[in-house]
Design a protein around this motif. Sequence first.
Motif, PDB file in Angstrom:
ATOM      1  N   VAL A  39       8.189   2.689  -8.207  1.00  0.00           N
ATOM      2  CA  VAL A  39       6.734   2.652  -8.047  1.00  0.00           C
ATOM      3  C   VAL A  39       6.305   3.150  -6.664  1.00  0.00           C
ATOM      4  CG1 VAL A  39       6.390   0.807  -9.724  1.00  0.00           C
ATOM      5  CG2 VAL A  39       6.833   0.221  -7.324  1.00  0.00           C
ATOM      6  N   GLY A  40       7.278   3.663  -5.897  1.00  0.00           N
ATOM      7  CA  GLY A  40       6.952   4.204  -4.588  1.00  0.00           C
ATOM      8  C   GLY A  40       6.700   3.119  -3.554  1.00  0.00           C
ATOM      9  N   VAL A  60       0.547  -2.759  -5.255  1.00  0.00           N
ATOM     10  CA  VAL A  60      -0.494  -2.273  -6.168  1.00  0.00           C
ATOM     11  C   VAL A  60       0.010  -2.314  -7.607  1.00  0.00           C
ATOM     12  CG1 VAL A  60      -1.855  -0.265  -6.848  1.00  0.00           C
ATOM     13  CG2 VAL A  60      -1.626  -0.847  -4.429  1.00  0.00           C
ATOM     14  N   ALA A  61       1.274  -1.917  -7.791  1.00  0.00           N
ATOM     15  CA  ALA A  61       1.866  -1.923  -9.140  1.00  0.00           C
ATOM     16  C   ALA A  61       1.911  -3.330  -9.708  1.00  0.00           C
ATOM     17  CB  ALA A  61       3.262  -1.318  -9.095  1.00  0.00           C
ATOM     18  N   ILE A 104       8.348  -7.014  -8.175  1.00  0.00           N
ATOM     19  CA  ILE A 104       8.544  -5.883  -7.274  1.00  0.00           C
ATOM     20  C   ILE A 104       9.502  -6.243  -6.147  1.00  0.00           C
ATOM     21  CG2 ILE A 104       6.291  -4.797  -7.674  1.00  0.00           C
ATOM     22  CD1 ILE A 104       5.403  -6.108  -4.959  1.00  0.00           C
ATOM     23  N   SER A 105      10.090  -5.220  -5.580  1.00  0.00           N
ATOM     24  CA  SER A 105      10.848  -5.358  -4.351  1.00  0.00           C
ATOM     25  C   SER A 105       9.848  -5.580  -3.217  1.00  0.00           C
ATOM     26  CB  SER A 105      11.652  -4.077  -4.092  1.00  0.00           C
ATOM     27  OG  SER A 105      12.273  -4.116  -2.832  1.00  0.00           O
ATOM     28  N   SER A 106      10.094  -6.587  -2.383  1.00  0.00           N
ATOM     29  CA  SER A 106       9.128  -6.912  -1.335  1.00  0.00           C
ATOM     30  C   SER A 106       9.819  -7.438  -0.093  1.00  0.00           C
ATOM     31  CB  SER A 106       8.142  -7.972  -1.840  1.00  0.00           C
ATOM     32  OG  SER A 106       8.778  -9.248  -1.913  1.00  0.00           O
ATOM     33  N   TYR A 107       9.025  -7.581   0.969  1.00  0.00           N
ATOM     34  CA  TYR A 107       9.392  -8.381   2.136  1.00  0.00           C
ATOM     35  C   TYR A 107       8.642  -9.699   1.979  1.00  0.00           C
ATOM     36  CZ  TYR A 107      11.863  -5.150   5.287  1.00  0.00           C
ATOM     37  OH  TYR A 107      12.791  -4.345   5.881  1.00  0.00           O
ATOM     38  N   HIS A 112      10.415  -0.853  -7.769  1.00  0.00           N
ATOM     39  CA  HIS A 112      11.110  -0.676  -6.491  1.00  0.00           C
ATOM     40  C   HIS A 112      10.586   0.577  -5.792  1.00  0.00           C
ATOM     41  CE1 HIS A 112      13.706   2.645  -7.944  1.00  0.00           C
ATOM     42  NE2 HIS A 112      13.624   2.012  -9.104  1.00  0.00           N
ATOM     43  N   GLY A 113      10.992   0.760  -4.548  1.00  0.00           N
ATOM     44  CA  GLY A 113      10.467   1.867  -3.746  1.00  0.00           C
ATOM     45  C   GLY A 113      11.305   3.128  -3.765  1.00  0.00           C
TER      46      GLY A 113
END
Length: 334
Positions: free
Chosen positions: A173-174, A179-180, A189-192, A142-143
Amino acid sequence: MNKKSLIIGIIILALVISGVAFFSSKNQRTDELTKISVALDWLPYAMHSGLFVAKERGYFADEGLDVGIHAPADPATILQTVAQGRDHFGLNYQPDLLLARSEGVPVVSVAALTQHALAALMVLEESGIERPRDLAGKRVGHGGIPLERLLYNTVLKNDGIEGGVGGVQFIDVGYDALVALLSGQADAISSYYTNQPVIAKQQGYNSKVFKVTDYGVPDYYDLVIVTNESMIRDNPALVERFLRAVAKGYEEAAKNPQEAIRLMARSNPELDIEVANEEILLEAPLWFADNGVFGWQEESRWISFTEWMNSGGLLSNPVDARQAFTNSFVESLR
């Protein structure tokens, strides 16, 4: 001087005078335009295309506006710069606006740019992960945004992981979450869903997404156009003029998406055209409400999402959802 020379001289003089008048008129028009600053939520991408169409086509100028569009030095400061009047308008997120209002920041959404939430868990197709519950014990990147913990805690619990984010390795993971994922540092990952999956595909990776609204998170307006309370109170005509031009830009972008990206690229040479042409096909259907109006916002959705954020402990102080947005300007454009 013979008659022919005299006629030629008169024609040249007329052309000079008309040319001077034209440039004088043009300069006078430019001088009379009201300068407006608009802060984007991030670096320019397809979601912003309507703004650049409005600028390139002269829709802002038609409304008497000279609009400067810029990416923020720090996305976390957008609501502050808008609240302080350093930016007249900004693109930001409904959850962030509610957080800001809970802390007394006087910002208001004047139009929804997306009619639905964009947040989703993203996994690579090759991972074999078929649904959120398959992430038990795995790494979810997550960011570092507080909202993400509540979003994915809800998703994971509702799909059968009893501990929610406690049942996975929830790692920060910023901003560069993709990339992660692609480097194997994260399993999801958290995404749009309109953005990272498109970029991954361009790089040869197929993916799956699990939209948060499919797993118990109430729908919300991810991106909204914001201004401050003083602007709404003291200069409503300017807000209306700005939104009229913006609506024209997005209507045109929706009708001719590839041309919109071409126009956008004129002032954004760093734009990845291939990615943007794919993104806009996913994003354009989100720009208009069911009633066909650009920017429309439903009170019920603001209330339900505010209550959800409050019950999740994100809001430091109570927020009146009805004061956080207004339809008065988009209503006038119908």
